[in-house]
Design a protein around this motif. Structure first.
Motif, PDB file in Angstrom:
ATOM      1  N   ASP A  62       1.590   6.050  -2.058  1.00  0.00           N
ATOM      2  CA  ASP A  62       1.048   5.368  -3.229  1.00  0.00           C
ATOM      3  C   ASP A  62       0.376   4.055  -2.826  1.00  0.00           C
ATOM      4  O   ASP A  62      -0.687   3.702  -3.359  1.00  0.00           O
ATOM      5  CB  ASP A  62       2.162   5.072  -4.238  1.00  0.00           C
ATOM      6  N   ARG A  63       1.007   3.365  -1.898  1.00  0.00           N
ATOM      7  CA  ARG A  63       0.446   2.086  -1.432  1.00  0.00           C
ATOM      8  C   ARG A  63      -0.897   2.315  -0.746  1.00  0.00           C
ATOM      9  O   ARG A  63      -1.855   1.556  -0.944  1.00  0.00           O
ATOM     10  CB  ARG A  63       1.438   1.431  -0.470  1.00  0.00           C
ATOM     11  N   LEU A  64      -0.992   3.353   0.068  1.00  0.00           N
ATOM     12  CA  LEU A  64      -2.250   3.656   0.760  1.00  0.00           C
ATOM     13  C   LEU A  64      -3.346   4.073  -0.228  1.00  0.00           C
ATOM     14  O   LEU A  64      -4.515   3.730  -0.055  1.00  0.00           O
ATOM     15  CB  LEU A  64      -2.024   4.760   1.788  1.00  0.00           C
ATOM     16  N   ALA A  65      -2.949   4.828  -1.246  1.00  0.00           N
ATOM     17  CA  ALA A  65      -3.930   5.284  -2.246  1.00  0.00           C
ATOM     18  C   ALA A  65      -4.537   4.115  -3.022  1.00  0.00           C
ATOM     19  O   ALA A  65      -5.646   4.233  -3.550  1.00  0.00           O
ATOM     20  CB  ALA A  65      -3.267   6.266  -3.215  1.00  0.00           C
ATOM     21  N   ALA A  66      -3.815   2.997  -3.065  1.00  0.00           N
ATOM     22  CA  ALA A  66      -4.295   1.831  -3.823  1.00  0.00           C
ATOM     23  C   ALA A  66      -5.152   0.886  -2.993  1.00  0.00           C
ATOM     24  O   ALA A  66      -5.673  -0.099  -3.520  1.00  0.00           O
ATOM     25  CB  ALA A  66      -3.089   1.070  -4.393  1.00  0.00           C
ATOM     26  N   THR A  67      -5.316   1.159  -1.716  1.00  0.00           N
ATOM     27  CA  THR A  67      -6.095   0.273  -0.858  1.00  0.00           C
ATOM     28  C   THR A  67      -7.588   0.521  -1.016  1.00  0.00           C
ATOM     29  O   THR A  67      -8.018   1.550  -1.540  1.00  0.00           O
ATOM     30  CB  THR A  67      -5.709   0.464   0.623  1.00  0.00           C
ATOM     31  N   GLN A  68      -8.381  -0.416  -0.536  1.00  0.00           N
ATOM     32  CA  GLN A  68      -9.828  -0.309  -0.611  1.00  0.00           C
ATOM     33  C   GLN A  68     -10.408   0.470   0.568  1.00  0.00           C
ATOM     34  O   GLN A  68     -11.455   1.088   0.462  1.00  0.00           O
ATOM     35  CB  GLN A  68     -10.458  -1.713  -0.639  1.00  0.00           C
ATOM     36  N   THR A  94      -5.864  -2.959   9.312  1.00  0.00           N
ATOM     37  CA  THR A  94      -5.192  -4.057   8.626  1.00  0.00           C
ATOM     38  C   THR A  94      -4.425  -3.570   7.404  1.00  0.00           C
ATOM     39  O   THR A  94      -3.239  -3.872   7.231  1.00  0.00           O
ATOM     40  CB  THR A  94      -6.214  -5.129   8.206  1.00  0.00           C
ATOM     41  N   GLU A  95      -5.089  -2.781   6.548  1.00  0.00           N
ATOM     42  CA  GLU A  95      -4.438  -2.356   5.306  1.00  0.00           C
ATOM     43  C   GLU A  95      -3.305  -1.368   5.572  1.00  0.00           C
ATOM     44  O   GLU A  95      -2.249  -1.443   4.915  1.00  0.00           O
ATOM     45  CB  GLU A  95      -5.468  -1.741   4.359  1.00  0.00           C
ATOM     46  N   ILE A  96      -3.492  -0.462   6.506  1.00  0.00           N
ATOM     47  CA  ILE A  96      -2.423   0.498   6.795  1.00  0.00           C
ATOM     48  C   ILE A  96      -1.231  -0.207   7.426  1.00  0.00           C
ATOM     49  O   ILE A  96      -0.076   0.069   7.092  1.00  0.00           O
ATOM     50  CB  ILE A  96      -2.944   1.627   7.708  1.00  0.00           C
ATOM     51  N   GLY A  97      -1.489  -1.133   8.352  1.00  0.00           N
ATOM     52  CA  GLY A  97      -0.396  -1.888   8.965  1.00  0.00           C
ATOM     53  C   GLY A  97       0.398  -2.667   7.928  1.00  0.00           C
ATOM     54  O   GLY A  97       1.638  -2.708   7.969  1.00  0.00           O
ATOM     55  N   GLN A  98      -0.304  -3.302   7.004  1.00  0.00           N
ATOM     56  CA  GLN A  98       0.375  -4.040   5.941  1.00  0.00           C
ATOM     57  C   GLN A  98       1.223  -3.107   5.079  1.00  0.00           C
ATOM     58  O   GLN A  98       2.360  -3.447   4.703  1.00  0.00           O
ATOM     59  CB  GLN A  98      -0.650  -4.760   5.062  1.00  0.00           C
ATOM     60  N   ALA A  99       0.673  -1.941   4.761  1.00  0.00           N
ATOM     61  CA  ALA A  99       1.404  -0.993   3.920  1.00  0.00           C
ATOM     62  C   ALA A  99       2.691  -0.526   4.600  1.00  0.00           C
ATOM     63  O   ALA A  99       3.755  -0.454   3.963  1.00  0.00           O
ATOM     64  CB  ALA A  99       0.519   0.213   3.598  1.00  0.00           C
TER      65      ALA A  99
END
Length: 497
Positions: free
Chosen positions: A33-39, A67-72
């Motif tokens: 869900d977190r990944l689906a919400a990223t840009q 960056t976004e995947i690492g944060q997730a």
């Protein structure tokens, strides 16, 4: 599109970090869900097993995706990003494909060659398909990876190597207890690793093999295959006292064998030596059990050290590595051909619209022309357009996968004024439907990435167009353990392998 694999496994992280980042179903769902919400993330598949947590993704840009995947991952696992970054690896494009195929073949597993990973990859893809989180890029990649994994197990003898982890653990047990022949062995769990353990100790001549599993039917099925016996899950602690070797393979949340339980068992055994062989992650046996007098604990970390020290690459492993190199080369070549297919289809669509417009103009200006003449004019126009488009079409296919293919495609866009929306629409139209993953080992016959499906639109065929025999693609590097470079990336600090 940019293909990424970001994660950590037994090759990059210690056991305690792997335990902290192992995802149960709720946390796996939260990460998706977190990944689906990223840009940045357009497609994503989350793979979590007993010794790896990985995200396979198609992203907009490399750095933004990392960056976004690492944060997730950091947020969902509740591990500080600065701590996590030292254990994350990143595979990009060609190496991402190579890594995916290696994982599917069991080359990246702690128990090399194990086949359970195929089911785990299949399950991960099914979840992503159900959640509409996977599209053409990852669907094609995973379908091909499943087929490559199946090839590895049917065309090579890699299954023999998967016994190495169990064998290494039992060798350690024998240094403490002596030969397995005549000893009592208890196996906790009834999965793939447990089956390997039962088969191995049975062949070694163990005096008694006892199986305990939460689902008793599975325990009975495994026991019947090897003339073993079962004990109810509720009585497993009592059965520990009779076992000289205890092999645990469940990876369940929480410890199945606590220090207190091991102490009680040791007293009942009169402190006779006992070995716990823990093949699970998360660990089944509390590390503090090693402090109990008369008890030896052999875990995955110790086994990994033993197998690394051996340094030998079995011939079966090299066979599968060669197969992976072959499959990666074929996949990348087909992928590059498929990447230019929408441009070719849009070019033909543009040509067809011009032909239709001119024929309508001809009909308007020459209403008295008979049908036979009209058909001859139409055929002639089509032939002229065919001859004009034939050479650029062939050259485009020949150049697919070379450094200039992108500039050549851009030149076609400009020269023929191709509508970007048409190209995008054609690209979307070539996407395969999700694969049916109901069967445990599907034979994936239809794989456009593998077969290089021609997406040329009907109506303007290419008579005599030669098949693309070679793209000149350099042979990919054989899969290796994680070798990150010094490229530090923001926030996650993940390193580009």
């Amino acid at each position: 599109m940019t293909l990424l694999v970001i994660g950590l496994s037994h090759r990059s992280a210690p056991i305690d970090m792997l335990e902290r980042t192992t995802l149960d179903q709720p946390r796996s769902r939260a990460l998706r869900d977190r990944l689906a919400a990223t840009q940045q993330v357009r497609e994503a598949v989350v793979v979590t097993t007993c010794n790896r947590t990985e995200v396979y993704a198609d992203v907009v840009t490399f750095h933004g995706g990392v960056t976004e995947i690492g944060q997730a991952i950091a947020e969902v696992t509740d591990v500080d990003a600065l701590t996590l970054r030292d254990h994350l690896y990143v595979h990009h494009e060609d190496r991402a494909v190579s890594h995916t195929f290696s994982v599917a073949c069991g080359l990246d597993s702690m128990a090399i060659g194990e086949s359970q990973i195929l089911g785990q990859l299949r399950s991960s893809l099914r979840q992503a398909q159900t959640g509409q989180e996977v599209g053409p890029e990852l669907n094609a990649l995973f379908q091909r990876a499943l087929r490559v994994g199946k090839r590895a197990h049917t065309e090579t003898e890699i299954d023999d190597v998967s016994l190495s982890l169990v064998s290494a653990g039992l060798d350690e047990a024998e240094t403490v207890l002596g030969p397995l022949a005549g000893l009592s062995v208890m196996v906790v769990g009834a999965g793939a690793m447990s089956s390997l353990a039962v088969a191995t100790v049975t062949r070694a001549g163990a005096r008694e093999v006892v199986i305990a599993n939460r689902t008793e039917a599975k325990a009975r099925h495994l026991a019947e295959a090897y003339a073993a016996r079962t004990v109810p899950w509720s009585h497993r602690e009592e059965a520990l006292a009779a076992a000289d070797v205890v092999i645990t393979c469940t990876g369940a949340a929480g410890r199945l064998v606590s220090r207190e339980a091991a102490e009680r068992t040791a007293v009942l055994r009169g402190r006779r030596p006992q070995v716990y062989l823990d093949l699970a992650l998360p660990l089944d046996v509390d590390p503090a059990v090693a402090e109990v007098d008369g008890v030896t604990v052999v875990g995955l970390q110790r086994l990994g050290e033993l197998m690394a020290a051996d340094g030998l690459v079995p011939a079966q492993v090299q066979q599968v590595r060669d197969l992976v190199v072959e499959e990666v080369a074929g996949y990348l070549a087909a992928r590059r051909v498929q990447a230019v297919a929408p441009t070719l289809a849009a070019l033909r669509s543009r040509a067809r619209s011009v032909v239709e417009a001119e024929l309508q103009r001809f009909d308007t200006r020459t209403p008295d022309v008979d049908e036979a003449t009209r058909r001859q004019v139409e055929l002639t126009v089509h032939r002229v357009v065919e001859k004009i488009l034939h050479t650029p079409t062939v050259r485009m296919k020949e150049m697919a996968g070379t450094d200039v293919s992108g500039s050549y495609a851009e030149a076609l866009h400009r020269l023929f004024d191709l509508d970007p929306h048409t190209v995008a629409a054609v690209s979307a139209a070539t996407v395969d439907p999700p694969v049916d993953l109901a069967e445990p080992t599907p034979v994936l016959e239809a794989d456009p990435a593998a077969e290089g499906t021609d997406t040329t639109e009907p109506g303007l065929n290419e008579p005599g167009t030669p098949e693309l025999a070679s793209t000149g693609t350099p042979e990919p590097t054989s899969p290796e353990p994680n070798h990150p470079t010094d490229l530090a990336l923001e926030t996650t600090g993940a390193r580009h392998a």
